[in-house]
Design an enzyme around this catalytic site. Sequence first.
Site, PDB file in Angstrom:
ATOM      1  N   LYS A 204      43.978  46.453  32.676  1.00  0.00           N
ATOM      2  CA  LYS A 204      44.528  45.420  32.019  1.00  0.00           C
ATOM      3  C   LYS A 204      43.927  45.024  30.725  1.00  0.00           C
ATOM      4  CE  LYS A 204      41.624  42.061  34.575  1.00  0.00           C
ATOM      5  NZ  LYS A 204      41.377  41.123  35.649  1.00  0.00           N
ATOM      6  N   ARG A 206      43.535  41.795  27.839  1.00  0.00           N
ATOM      7  CA  ARG A 206      43.617  40.395  27.973  1.00  0.00           C
ATOM      8  C   ARG A 206      43.752  40.003  26.338  1.00  0.00           C
ATOM      9  NH1 ARG A 206      42.525  37.524  32.439  1.00  0.00           N
ATOM     10  NH2 ARG A 206      41.213  38.575  33.924  1.00  0.00           N
ATOM     11  N   ASP A 230      38.691  43.110  45.016  1.00  0.00           N
ATOM     12  CA  ASP A 230      37.976  42.378  44.124  1.00  0.00           C
ATOM     13  C   ASP A 230      37.161  41.468  44.673  1.00  0.00           C
ATOM     14  OD1 ASP A 230      37.511  41.943  41.578  1.00  0.00           O
ATOM     15  OD2 ASP A 230      39.238  41.085  40.843  1.00  0.00           O
TER      16      ASP A 230
END
EC number: 2.7.6.1
Length: 338
Positions: A204, A206, A230
């Site tokens: 990912k 950001r 996680d």
Amino acid sequence: MSISPEPKLISGNANLPLANAITRRMSMHRGTRIGLVDARVERFNDQEVFVEVFENVRGEDMFIIQPTSNPANDNLMELLIMADALRRSSAKRITAVIPYFGYARQDRRTKARTPISAKLVANMIVEAGIERVLTMDLHAAQIQGFFDIPVDNLYASPVFALDIQTQFKGDMEDVMIVSPDVGGVARARELAKRINAPLSIVDKRRERAGEVSEMTVIGEVTDKICIIVDDMCDTAGTMCKAAELLLENGAREVHAYVTHGVLSGPAVERITNSKLKSMVITDTIAAPEPVRNTPNIRILPTAPVFAQAILNIWNGTSVSSLFEIPTLEPIYEGQFGT
């Protein structure tokens, strides 16, 4: 001077259900009743914290059970003031049992003129007179080095492994562990190794904190039962987007295993309406009623492992033995059908 033959536990207000569960487990292990030390942890009208201990703790081995979860500052101050009260009451040793260590995400300077708050909190804990810390799944392992006292960092992955092997019995060959970002690969790999499963990564990017601009799946997830692993879930935005992306890439179903269910803001609503078939969290943070009532959220107990860790510290025996599944199976006594 008569010293108690058992460890003594005291709790703040952050997670009393977990503290009581730990004392029950310890009572079972020891064959004698172990309760929380009688004390009051209250607020004055201006919200100052006040602590009064009603039992003699002189020369005792004390354990303070207090996660520094929301409200983080209030719970942290309770921990520090309880430690000061015990130190001034001549406790022999004070161990802070912090199932969820707040401020752990501020473990480095990400840009100019920002603090390293995790180090500041570590300094405050040591200065308050705490001589040992017991926690679970620190967000960043290097935080252990912020302390000049021993830190025992327990792991939820052996507990997760036991649960996964029970919940997906018969489908283990189709299970794939997924890290929700590159930074969590080591944690996900460790769990994948325990259950002999393949590993995939959701990469990912950001634009700013809390907002994900782009996500990509690394690895073949077609027809796999994907389990996202996680250490914490806050607003659940990334988790829910990752689940959608995995399904778009051919995953059969998506589950999540998270140690600390912070679940702030719109998290519960997002999880309820998400593509996640289930999310498993632990009770390191006291779950409010909306979380407990969410159909696709399940809570695993950590009291058995914390109770055994406290007893091991008190006895001066190994805590790292609790990292292994064969050690945890009898501790959890059929919790996972083992």
